[in-house]
Design an enzyme around this catalytic site. Structure first.
Site, PDB file in Angstrom:
ATOM      1  N   ASP A  19      19.779   2.847  53.142  1.00 47.70           N
ATOM      2  CA  ASP A  19      21.076   3.242  52.606  1.00 47.70           C
ATOM      3  C   ASP A  19      21.730   2.073  51.868  1.00 47.70           C
ATOM      4  OD1 ASP A  19      23.136   4.937  52.077  1.00 47.70           O
ATOM      5  OD2 ASP A  19      23.999   4.905  54.083  1.00 47.70           O
ATOM      6  N   GLY A  20      22.499   2.410  50.855  1.00 46.06           N
ATOM      7  CA  GLY A  20      23.308   1.389  50.183  1.00 46.06           C
ATOM      8  C   GLY A  20      22.907   1.090  48.748  1.00 46.06           C
ATOM      9  N   ASN A  21      21.947   1.842  48.211  1.00 49.56           N
ATOM     10  CA  ASN A  21      21.532   1.593  46.817  1.00 49.56           C
ATOM     11  C   ASN A  21      22.698   1.797  45.850  1.00 49.56           C
ATOM     12  OD1 ASN A  21      18.995   1.337  47.853  1.00 49.56           O
ATOM     13  ND2 ASN A  21      18.215   3.282  47.064  1.00 49.56           N
ATOM     14  N   ARG A  32      24.281   4.033  39.377  1.00 53.40           N
ATOM     15  CA  ARG A  32      23.655   4.127  40.696  1.00 53.40           C
ATOM     16  C   ARG A  32      22.125   4.008  40.631  1.00 53.40           C
ATOM     17  NH1 ARG A  32      26.509   6.134  44.849  1.00 53.40           N
ATOM     18  NH2 ARG A  32      24.646   7.156  45.669  1.00 53.40           N
ATOM     19  N   HIS A  36      18.911   2.338  42.834  1.00 53.96           N
ATOM     20  CA  HIS A  36      17.692   2.970  43.357  1.00 53.96           C
ATOM     21  C   HIS A  36      16.450   2.200  42.900  1.00 53.96           C
ATOM     22  CE1 HIS A  36      19.988   6.083  45.139  1.00 53.96           C
ATOM     23  NE2 HIS A  36      20.340   6.678  44.018  1.00 53.96           N
ATOM     24  N   SER A  65      17.096  16.464  52.604  1.00 55.91           N
ATOM     25  CA  SER A  65      17.240  17.831  52.064  1.00 55.91           C
ATOM     26  C   SER A  65      18.642  18.022  51.469  1.00 55.91           C
ATOM     27  CB  SER A  65      16.929  18.876  53.143  1.00 55.91           C
ATOM     28  OG  SER A  65      17.348  18.449  54.398  1.00 55.91           O
ATOM     29  N   LEU A 130      -2.034   0.626  57.688  1.00 59.34           N
ATOM     30  CA  LEU A 130      -0.628   1.009  57.839  1.00 59.34           C
ATOM     31  C   LEU A 130      -0.482   2.458  57.384  1.00 59.34           C
ATOM     32  CD1 LEU A 130       2.473   0.266  58.174  1.00 59.34           C
ATOM     33  CD2 LEU A 130       2.435  -0.294  55.738  1.00 59.34           C
TER      34      LEU A 130
HETATM   35  C1  FPP Z   1      20.384   5.854  49.766  1.00 56.91           C
HETATM   36  O1  FPP Z   1      21.310   5.040  49.079  1.00 56.91           O
HETATM   37  C2  FPP Z   1      19.126   5.919  49.043  1.00 56.91           C
HETATM   38  C3  FPP Z   1      18.563   7.058  48.534  1.00 56.91           C
HETATM   39  C4  FPP Z   1      19.163   8.386  48.649  1.00 56.91           C
HETATM   40  C5  FPP Z   1      17.306   6.990  47.773  1.00 56.91           C
HETATM   41  C6  FPP Z   1      16.241   6.104  48.327  1.00 56.91           C
HETATM   42  C7  FPP Z   1      15.297   5.810  47.263  1.00 56.91           C
HETATM   43  C8  FPP Z   1      14.747   4.616  47.055  1.00 56.91           C
HETATM   44  C9  FPP Z   1      14.905   3.434  47.931  1.00 56.91           C
HETATM   45  C10 FPP Z   1      13.941   4.475  45.825  1.00 56.91           C
HETATM   46  C11 FPP Z   1      12.496   4.360  45.932  1.00 56.91           C
HETATM   47  C12 FPP Z   1      11.801   5.016  47.052  1.00 56.91           C
HETATM   48  C13 FPP Z   1      10.477   5.202  47.072  1.00 56.91           C
HETATM   49  C14 FPP Z   1       9.843   5.721  48.296  1.00 56.91           C
HETATM   50  C15 FPP Z   1       9.619   4.865  45.907  1.00 56.91           C
HETATM   51  P1  FPP Z   1      22.650   5.718  48.576  1.00 56.91           P
HETATM   52  O2  FPP Z   1      22.420   6.146  47.164  1.00 56.91           O
HETATM   53  O3  FPP Z   1      23.081   6.779  49.497  1.00 56.91           O
HETATM   54  O4  FPP Z   1      23.611   4.490  48.613  1.00 56.91           O
HETATM   55  P2  FPP Z   1      25.202   4.534  48.859  1.00 56.91           P
HETATM   56  O5  FPP Z   1      25.404   4.947  50.284  1.00 56.91           O
HETATM   57  O6  FPP Z   1      25.590   3.115  48.605  1.00 56.91           O
HETATM   58  O7  FPP Z   1      25.778   5.485  47.841  1.00 56.91           O
END
Ligand code: FPP
Length: 252
Positions: A19-21, A32, A36, A65, A130
């Site tokens: 979380d946190g992207n 955003r 990611h 989902s 793994l």
């Molecule tokens: C949550 O951060 C992250 C996601 C919903 C997407 C996760 C995807 C990746 C890490 C990209 C690559 C993954 C693979 C397996 C290749 P958020 O967008 O909810 O962050 P926020 O809480 O700061 O808005």
């Protein structure tokens, strides 16, 4: 002479909510999706970390989902990112002897992504260093519901009696049933929730939370989680004395 120090227990199976992207990108005044993309680089670091530390299974929550309800632009950007990651990363993962799997409602993805998922699974199926499970369009309640439905079908067909349904049988129909349950769950980004991740599988898992945003996660953060995990006493409902008289460590 002192007894040789026992190596600190390393989790066999690590499950992570990344979380946190979005916030990472917002802090930099960037879209955003930039977050990611940085998150995808953190995934690479995390896989390398698991290989180095001898962790046997890593399960990552890549897309829930509920994430389909995000703004259309973000969803389609994430889909492009997944497709590109599948195209670019799978050969390397295969060379690293990583087995790649996907859990979740994959029928919701485009045919191009589904085909890549299947190809990645087929290519890496016999790798054993793994097991990397990517939860995509995954929901824990969905997982439990699907398992219950599968057993209901068996009962309706007369192949199973309701009284034969127990935790083992239900669990056998759940995602990741062939792996040990996660020993350690990590959620980055500061939220203290499980958010419909592996609800069944996390029953006895040690939980660890960090405010670090996922794109900033590196080996130092993951080592901190492992060090805290190594200090925890896992009792699985037993007393400390019972646990100490049991060796090796029990797993449900
Ligand atoms: C949550 O951060 C992250 C996601 C919903 C997407 C996760 C995807 C990746 C890490 C990209 C690559 C993954 C693979 C397996 C290749 P958020 O967008 O909810 O962050 P926020 O809480 O700061 O808005």
């Amino acid at each position: 002479m002192n007894a040789p120090a026992q190596p600190a227990p390393v989790p066999r199976h690590l499950a992570i909510i990344m979380d946190g992207n979005g916030r990472w990108a917002q802090q930099r005044h960037r879209p955003r999706l930039v977050g990611h993309r940085a998150g995808a680089r953190a995934v690479r670091r995390c896989v390398a970390f698991c290989l180095q530390r001898g962790i046997q299974a890593l399960t990552l929550f890549a897309f829930s989902s509920e994430n389909w309800n995000r703004p259309q632009e973000e969803v389609s950007g994430l889909m492009k990112l997944f497709l590109r990651a599948l195209e670019r990363e799978v050969d390397t993962l295969h060379q690293q002897q990583v087995q790649v799997r996907f859990i979740g409602a994959r029928e919701r993805f485009d045919p191009a992504i589904r085909a890549r998922m299947q190809a990645a699974e087929a290519l890496t199926a016999s790798n054993t260093r793994l097991v990397l499970s990517i939860a995509a369009s995954y929901g824990g309640r969905q997982d439990i519901t699907a398992a219950a439905r599968a057993l209901a079908v068996e009962v309706a067909a007369g192949r199973l009696r309701p009284e034969q349904i127990d935790e083992e049988r239900l669990g056998a129909h759940m995602a990741l049933a062939d792996l040990p349950a996660p020993d350690l769950f990590i959620r980055t980004g500061g939220e203290l929730r499980i958010s419909n991740f592996l609800l069944w599988q996390l029953a006895y898992t040690e939980l660890w939370f960090t405010p670090t945003l996922w794109p900033d996660v590196d080996a130092a953060v993951l080592d901190q989680a492992l060090a805290d995990y190594a200090r925890r006493e896992r009792r699985f409902g037993l007393t400390t004395d019972q646990i100490r008289s049991l060796a090796p460590e029990p797993h449900p």
